[in-house]
Design a protein around this motif. Structure first.
Motif, PDB file in Angstrom:
ATOM      1  N   GLU A  15       0.799  -1.194  -0.342  1.00  0.00           N
ATOM      2  CA  GLU A  15       0.549   0.254   0.106  1.00  0.00           C
ATOM      3  C   GLU A  15       0.777   1.509   0.240  1.00  0.00           C
ATOM      4  O   GLU A  15       2.041   1.966   1.064  1.00  0.00           O
ATOM      5  CB  GLU A  15      -0.954   0.361   1.282  1.00  0.00           C
ATOM      6  CG  GLU A  15      -1.452  -0.936   1.217  1.00  0.00           C
ATOM      7  CD  GLU A  15      -2.952  -1.009   0.366  1.00  0.00           C
ATOM      8  OE1 GLU A  15      -3.300   0.168  -0.109  1.00  0.00           O
ATOM      9  OE2 GLU A  15      -3.449  -1.974  -0.204  1.00  0.00           O
ATOM     10  N   LEU A  16       0.954   1.961  -1.411  1.00  0.00           N
ATOM     11  CA  LEU A  16       1.646   3.293  -1.156  1.00  0.00           C
ATOM     12  C   LEU A  16       1.943   4.242   0.318  1.00  0.00           C
ATOM     13  O   LEU A  16       2.368   5.279  -0.108  1.00  0.00           O
ATOM     14  CB  LEU A  16       1.200   4.017  -2.698  1.00  0.00           C
ATOM     15  CG  LEU A  16       1.525   5.326  -2.793  1.00  0.00           C
ATOM     16  CD1 LEU A  16       3.424   4.993  -2.941  1.00  0.00           C
ATOM     17  CD2 LEU A  16       1.369   5.944  -4.418  1.00  0.00           C
ATOM     18  N   SER A  17       0.280   4.643   0.757  1.00  0.00           N
ATOM     19  CA  SER A  17       0.027   5.552   1.620  1.00  0.00           C
ATOM     20  C   SER A  17       1.154   4.932   2.975  1.00  0.00           C
ATOM     21  O   SER A  17       1.233   5.846   3.842  1.00  0.00           O
ATOM     22  CB  SER A  17      -1.499   5.014   2.417  1.00  0.00           C
ATOM     23  OG  SER A  17      -1.829   3.918   3.020  1.00  0.00           O
ATOM     24  N   TYR A  18       0.807   3.926   3.399  1.00  0.00           N
ATOM     25  CA  TYR A  18       2.960   3.262   3.893  1.00  0.00           C
ATOM     26  C   TYR A  18       3.502   3.713   3.567  1.00  0.00           C
ATOM     27  O   TYR A  18       4.126   4.336   4.679  1.00  0.00           O
ATOM     28  CB  TYR A  18       2.444   2.069   3.970  1.00  0.00           C
ATOM     29  CG  TYR A  18       1.169   1.179   5.155  1.00  0.00           C
ATOM     30  CD1 TYR A  18       1.510   1.377   6.630  1.00  0.00           C
ATOM     31  CD2 TYR A  18       0.196   0.786   5.163  1.00  0.00           C
ATOM     32  CE1 TYR A  18       0.292   0.479   6.838  1.00  0.00           C
ATOM     33  CE2 TYR A  18      -0.659  -0.137   4.834  1.00  0.00           C
ATOM     34  CZ  TYR A  18      -0.913   0.077   6.602  1.00  0.00           C
ATOM     35  OH  TYR A  18      -1.571  -0.548   7.125  1.00  0.00           O
ATOM     36  N   TRP A  19       4.095   3.687   2.935  1.00  0.00           N
ATOM     37  CA  TRP A  19       6.235   4.401   2.046  1.00  0.00           C
ATOM     38  C   TRP A  19       5.581   6.617   2.566  1.00  0.00           C
ATOM     39  O   TRP A  19       6.636   6.797   2.871  1.00  0.00           O
ATOM     40  CB  TRP A  19       5.634   4.173   1.203  1.00  0.00           C
ATOM     41  CG  TRP A  19       5.628   2.273   0.695  1.00  0.00           C
ATOM     42  CD1 TRP A  19       5.227   1.204   0.321  1.00  0.00           C
ATOM     43  CD2 TRP A  19       7.056   2.202   1.324  1.00  0.00           C
ATOM     44  NE1 TRP A  19       5.429   0.055   0.836  1.00  0.00           N
ATOM     45  CE2 TRP A  19       6.921   0.302   1.137  1.00  0.00           C
ATOM     46  CE3 TRP A  19       8.919   1.767   1.971  1.00  0.00           C
ATOM     47  CZ2 TRP A  19       8.223  -0.702   1.698  1.00  0.00           C
ATOM     48  CZ3 TRP A  19       9.251   1.270   2.065  1.00  0.00           C
ATOM     49  CH2 TRP A  19       8.626  -0.335   2.040  1.00  0.00           C
ATOM     50  N   GLU A  20       4.336   6.297   1.959  1.00  0.00           N
ATOM     51  CA  GLU A  20       3.597   7.861   1.276  1.00  0.00           C
ATOM     52  C   GLU A  20       3.759   8.239   3.355  1.00  0.00           C
ATOM     53  O   GLU A  20       5.059   9.788   3.522  1.00  0.00           O
ATOM     54  CB  GLU A  20       2.877   8.533   1.037  1.00  0.00           C
ATOM     55  CG  GLU A  20       3.353   8.859  -0.212  1.00  0.00           C
ATOM     56  CD  GLU A  20       1.787   8.253  -0.578  1.00  0.00           C
ATOM     57  OE1 GLU A  20       0.498   8.306  -0.821  1.00  0.00           O
ATOM     58  OE2 GLU A  20       2.084   8.631  -2.428  1.00  0.00           O
ATOM     59  N   SER A  21       4.027   7.914   4.126  1.00  0.00           N
ATOM     60  CA  SER A  21       3.556   8.209   5.783  1.00  0.00           C
ATOM     61  C   SER A  21       4.928   8.178   6.008  1.00  0.00           C
ATOM     62  O   SER A  21       5.266   9.091   7.365  1.00  0.00           O
ATOM     63  CB  SER A  21       3.007   7.003   6.890  1.00  0.00           C
ATOM     64  OG  SER A  21       3.527   6.123   7.415  1.00  0.00           O
ATOM     65  N   ILE A  22       5.941   7.624   5.769  1.00  0.00           N
ATOM     66  CA  ILE A  22       7.436   7.818   5.766  1.00  0.00           C
ATOM     67  C   ILE A  22       7.907   9.023   5.973  1.00  0.00           C
ATOM     68  O   ILE A  22       7.743   9.898   4.728  1.00  0.00           O
ATOM     69  CB  ILE A  22       8.136   6.849   5.582  1.00  0.00           C
ATOM     70  CG1 ILE A  22       8.062   5.504   5.976  1.00  0.00           C
ATOM     71  CG2 ILE A  22       9.937   7.354   6.322  1.00  0.00           C
ATOM     72  CD1 ILE A  22       8.938   4.091   5.434  1.00  0.00           C
ATOM     73  N   PRO A  23       8.259   9.920   6.676  1.00  0.00           N
ATOM     74  CA  PRO A  23       8.843  11.527   6.529  1.00  0.00           C
ATOM     75  C   PRO A  23       9.914  11.614   5.489  1.00  0.00           C
ATOM     76  O   PRO A  23      10.412  10.454   5.826  1.00  0.00           O
ATOM     77  CB  PRO A  23       9.165  11.914   8.408  1.00  0.00           C
ATOM     78  CG  PRO A  23       8.146  10.662   9.154  1.00  0.00           C
ATOM     79  CD  PRO A  23       8.034   9.972   8.725  1.00  0.00           C
ATOM     80  N   ASN A  24      10.230  12.696   4.995  1.00  0.00           N
ATOM     81  CA  ASN A  24      11.010  12.704   4.042  1.00  0.00           C
ATOM     82  C   ASN A  24      12.698  12.495   4.919  1.00  0.00           C
ATOM     83  O   ASN A  24      13.431  11.438   4.353  1.00  0.00           O
ATOM     84  CB  ASN A  24      11.537  13.826   3.392  1.00  0.00           C
ATOM     85  CG  ASN A  24      10.184  13.828   1.865  1.00  0.00           C
ATOM     86  OD1 ASN A  24      10.447  12.390   1.575  1.00  0.00           O
ATOM     87  ND2 ASN A  24       9.764  14.768   1.270  1.00  0.00           N
TER      88      ASN A  24
END
Length: 152
Positions: free
Chosen positions: A8-17
């Motif tokens: 799920e892309l949303s999990y990866w996007e939740s990691i701060p840059n």
């Protein structure tokens, strides 16, 4: 707990840059000699493996596995140095199994962080990578009482 990389892309996007794209992740070999390179600092860490028998350094585009690392254990600690030494001296049952399987293909990656960030960041990393050597902690609590029918 699920095992394996999150789809799920949303999990990866939740990691701060600053955690995901940071160049401050440091890699050391998983040997007690390397303890001198691990700082006395809070942070998150991962034990990562690459396929057995594949060298880390590869310049060939045809050797995909030479650059393939997978986290098998993710943790957070108030002292990276002390925790690294603890893992070297008495690894968990699952980490011992990984050592038997992967041998010198195991590396320790760490990222110095502030105390207020480490629990949340460990959780993000675990939810994304689903490492196979992490144990599920805690227990399920329930309360017994009068049965209530459902689905009627």
């Amino acid at each position: 707990m699920k095992f394996g990389w999150q789809l799920e892309l949303s999990y990866w996007e939740s990691i701060p840059n600053d955690l995901r794209n940071s160049e401050s992740w440091v890699e050391v070999d998983y040997t007690s000699v390397e303890r001198l390179r691990v700082p006395d600092h809070p942070g998150v860490y991962m034990f990562c493996v690459r396929p057995v028998g594949i060298r880390r350094e590869t310049n060939s585009r045809t050797q995909l596995f030479g650059k393939l690392f997978t986290p098998i254990y993710i943790g957070q600690t108030t002292n990276l140095h002390r925790r690294f030494v603890q893992h070297c001296q008495s690894p968990s049952r699952k980490l011992k199994s990984a050592i038997m399987c992967f041998g010198d293909s195991i590396n320790f990656w760490f990222h110095k962080r502030d105390m207020g960030q480490i629990k949340v960041e460990e959780s993000w990393l675990i939810s994304c990578f689903g490492p196979s050597a992490n144990e599920v902690s805690g227990s399920i609590k329930a309360k017994l009482g009068t049965p209530v029918p459902i689905g009627q």
